[in-house]
Motif scaffolding. Structure first.
Motif, PDB file in Angstrom:
ATOM      1  N   PRO A  94     -10.660  14.780  15.142  1.00 23.12           N
ATOM      2  CA  PRO A  94      -9.212  14.755  14.935  1.00 23.12           C
ATOM      3  C   PRO A  94      -8.427  14.429  16.207  1.00 23.12           C
ATOM      4  CG  PRO A  94     -10.027  17.004  14.832  1.00 23.12           C
ATOM      5  CD  PRO A  94     -11.216  16.107  14.952  1.00 23.12           C
ATOM      6  N   THR A  95      -8.972  14.785  17.367  1.00 26.79           N
ATOM      7  CA  THR A  95      -8.385  14.427  18.662  1.00 26.79           C
ATOM      8  C   THR A  95      -9.514  13.906  19.542  1.00 26.79           C
ATOM      9  OG1 THR A  95      -8.739  16.608  19.652  1.00 26.79           O
ATOM     10  CG2 THR A  95      -6.646  16.253  18.477  1.00 26.79           C
ATOM     11  N   LYS A  96      -9.182  13.170  20.563  1.00 27.19           N
ATOM     12  CA  LYS A  96     -10.205  12.536  21.399  1.00 27.19           C
ATOM     13  C   LYS A  96     -11.262  13.504  21.942  1.00 27.19           C
ATOM     14  CE  LYS A  96     -11.965   9.078  23.724  1.00 27.19           C
ATOM     15  NZ  LYS A  96     -12.993   8.313  23.108  1.00 27.19           N
ATOM     16  N   PRO A  97     -10.903  14.668  22.492  1.00 27.75           N
ATOM     17  CA  PRO A  97     -11.970  15.511  23.056  1.00 27.75           C
ATOM     18  C   PRO A  97     -12.720  16.382  22.046  1.00 27.75           C
ATOM     19  CG  PRO A  97      -9.845  16.484  23.548  1.00 27.75           C
ATOM     20  CD  PRO A  97      -9.579  15.164  22.856  1.00 27.75           C
ATOM     21  N   LEU A  98     -12.250  16.488  20.797  1.00 28.40           N
ATOM     22  CA  LEU A  98     -12.828  17.402  19.812  1.00 28.40           C
ATOM     23  C   LEU A  98     -13.634  16.642  18.766  1.00 28.40           C
ATOM     24  CD1 LEU A  98     -12.965  20.327  18.649  1.00 28.40           C
ATOM     25  CD2 LEU A  98     -10.927  19.730  17.317  1.00 28.40           C
ATOM     26  N   GLU A  99     -14.866  17.112  18.511  1.00 25.51           N
ATOM     27  CA  GLU A  99     -15.704  16.553  17.446  1.00 25.51           C
ATOM     28  C   GLU A  99     -16.207  17.697  16.572  1.00 25.51           C
ATOM     29  OE1 GLU A  99     -18.843  14.521  19.527  1.00 25.51           O
ATOM     30  OE2 GLU A  99     -17.576  12.810  20.018  1.00 25.51           O
ATOM     31  N   ILE A 100     -16.072  17.550  15.263  1.00 23.21           N
ATOM     32  CA  ILE A 100     -16.561  18.528  14.288  1.00 23.21           C
ATOM     33  C   ILE A 100     -17.537  17.773  13.394  1.00 23.21           C
ATOM     34  CG2 ILE A 100     -15.917  20.107  12.428  1.00 23.21           C
ATOM     35  CD1 ILE A 100     -13.041  20.049  13.718  1.00 23.21           C
ATOM     36  N   TYR A 101     -18.756  18.301  13.213  1.00 24.83           N
ATOM     37  CA  TYR A 101     -19.769  17.502  12.541  1.00 24.83           C
ATOM     38  C   TYR A 101     -20.780  18.354  11.777  1.00 24.83           C
ATOM     39  CZ  TYR A 101     -21.843  18.695  17.059  1.00 24.83           C
ATOM     40  OH  TYR A 101     -22.264  19.366  18.182  1.00 24.83           O
ATOM     41  N   GLY A 102     -21.397  17.714  10.801  1.00 22.95           N
ATOM     42  CA  GLY A 102     -22.527  18.286  10.089  1.00 22.95           C
ATOM     43  C   GLY A 102     -23.806  17.775  10.728  1.00 22.95           C
ATOM     44  N   ILE A 103     -24.893  18.516  10.538  1.00 26.95           N
ATOM     45  CA  ILE A 103     -26.175  18.182  11.155  1.00 26.95           C
ATOM     46  C   ILE A 103     -27.262  18.157  10.084  1.00 26.95           C
ATOM     47  CG2 ILE A 103     -27.932  18.929  12.816  1.00 26.95           C
ATOM     48  CD1 ILE A 103     -25.688  20.501  14.262  1.00 26.95           C
ATOM     49  N   ALA A 104     -28.121  17.133  10.136  1.00 24.77           N
ATOM     50  CA  ALA A 104     -29.340  17.072   9.331  1.00 24.77           C
ATOM     51  C   ALA A 104     -30.470  16.722  10.285  1.00 24.77           C
ATOM     52  CB  ALA A 104     -29.222  16.018   8.233  1.00 24.77           C
ATOM     53  N   GLY A 105     -31.598  17.436  10.185  1.00 27.11           N
ATOM     54  CA  GLY A 105     -32.646  17.172  11.155  1.00 27.11           C
ATOM     55  C   GLY A 105     -34.016  17.657  10.746  1.00 27.11           C
ATOM     56  N   TYR A 106     -34.951  17.476  11.671  1.00 24.28           N
ATOM     57  CA  TYR A 106     -36.337  17.891  11.491  1.00 24.28           C
ATOM     58  C   TYR A 106     -36.805  18.566  12.768  1.00 24.28           C
ATOM     59  CZ  TYR A 106     -41.204  17.852  10.042  1.00 24.28           C
ATOM     60  OH  TYR A 106     -42.464  18.238   9.669  1.00 24.28           O
ATOM     61  N   GLN A 107     -37.577  19.639  12.642  1.00 25.93           N
ATOM     62  CA  GLN A 107     -38.066  20.418  13.772  1.00 25.93           C
ATOM     63  C   GLN A 107     -39.586  20.576  13.654  1.00 25.93           C
ATOM     64  OE1 GLN A 107     -37.681  22.712  17.142  1.00 25.93           O
ATOM     65  NE2 GLN A 107     -35.814  22.289  16.057  1.00 25.93           N
ATOM     66  N   VAL A 108     -40.292  20.409  14.764  1.00 25.56           N
ATOM     67  CA  VAL A 108     -41.727  20.686  14.849  1.00 25.56           C
ATOM     68  C   VAL A 108     -41.894  21.783  15.887  1.00 25.56           C
ATOM     69  CG1 VAL A 108     -43.981  19.764  15.457  1.00 25.56           C
ATOM     70  CG2 VAL A 108     -42.363  18.327  14.259  1.00 25.56           C
ATOM     71  N   GLN A 109     -42.691  22.808  15.578  1.00 21.25           N
ATOM     72  CA  GLN A 109     -42.927  23.909  16.509  1.00 21.25           C
ATOM     73  C   GLN A 109     -44.426  24.117  16.713  1.00 21.25           C
ATOM     74  OE1 GLN A 109     -41.050  27.258  14.601  1.00 21.25           O
ATOM     75  NE2 GLN A 109     -39.074  26.814  15.548  1.00 21.25           N
ATOM     76  N   ALA A 110     -44.808  24.406  17.955  1.00 19.14           N
ATOM     77  CA  ALA A 110     -46.159  24.853  18.274  1.00 19.14           C
ATOM     78  C   ALA A 110     -46.049  26.329  18.614  1.00 19.14           C
ATOM     79  CB  ALA A 110     -46.720  24.073  19.455  1.00 19.14           C
ATOM     80  N   ILE A 111     -46.887  27.136  17.993  1.00 19.19           N
ATOM     81  CA  ILE A 111     -46.829  28.576  18.193  1.00 19.19           C
ATOM     82  C   ILE A 111     -48.100  29.013  18.906  1.00 19.19           C
ATOM     83  CG2 ILE A 111     -46.665  30.822  17.054  1.00 19.19           C
ATOM     84  CD1 ILE A 111     -45.202  29.333  14.763  1.00 19.19           C
ATOM     85  N   SER A 112     -47.954  29.454  20.156  1.00 15.21           N
ATOM     86  CA  SER A 112     -49.072  29.900  20.999  1.00 15.21           C
ATOM     87  C   SER A 112     -50.218  28.888  21.039  1.00 15.21           C
ATOM     88  CB  SER A 112     -49.585  31.262  20.534  1.00 15.21           C
ATOM     89  OG  SER A 112     -48.578  32.217  20.683  1.00 15.21           O
TER      90      SER A 112
END
Length: 167
Positions: A94-112
């Protein structure tokens, strides 16, 4: 799977330069909820970009590396995990310094180092550029993770506080 994440990150980097987007690197800390009664503190570093078009629509991409500690299933020993994630952002500025957004993603984790998990997720974020090259961001994400070697599904949610260096 790791090869695909690295390849998509490199493609996104080339796309960012062709779009004349704002590139950024960031560091952050977050509190996560994972598995049963686990709330580890996680530290992350990453790279991303965002582009705001004339109609104030914002698109972006980020990739990150996370690491944290948690109690193992017996509750007595501490274990570690790390993860690599890719996120796509779509939102409004809505203004130059401000961004509001939705996120869609994928995560991979290694556990120990003995098991790995992966899952898709979604969330929301807000970023505010406090100076020309410094932005502060807050992001919430939740993932549906699958630890296939142990036949365990768990939710992985984070609330991230990020400092971005923008160029």
């Amino acid at each position: 799977m790791l090869k695909k994440l690295v390849t998509s990150s490199l493609l996104a980097l080339s796309l960012a330069s062709s779009l004349a987007a704002d590139n950024y690197v960031y560091v952050g800390a977050s509190k996560a909820d994972m598995m049963e009664d686990q709330s580890p503190t996680i530290f992350s570093v990453g790279y991303g970009f965002s582009k705001v078009f004339r109609n104030n629509v914002m698109v972006g991409f980020s990739t990150s590396y996370h690491q944290g500690d948690f109690k193992n299933y017996s509750g007595s020993d501490s274990s570690w995990f790390n993860g690599i994630g890719v996120d796509f952002h779509l939102g409004y500025s809505p203004t130059k310094p401000l961004e509001i957004y939705g996120i869609a993603g994928y995560q991979v984790q290694a556990i120990s180092s003995s098991t790995s998990a992966g899952g898709f997720g979604y969330g929301a974020g807000v970023s505010y550029k406090v100076f020309e090259h410094i932005a502060l961001a807050m992001e919430y994400r939740t993932y549906d993770m699958e630890l296939s070697s142990l036949n365990i599904n768990y939710d992985y949610s984070t609330m991230d506080a990020l400092i971005r260096y923008v160029w």
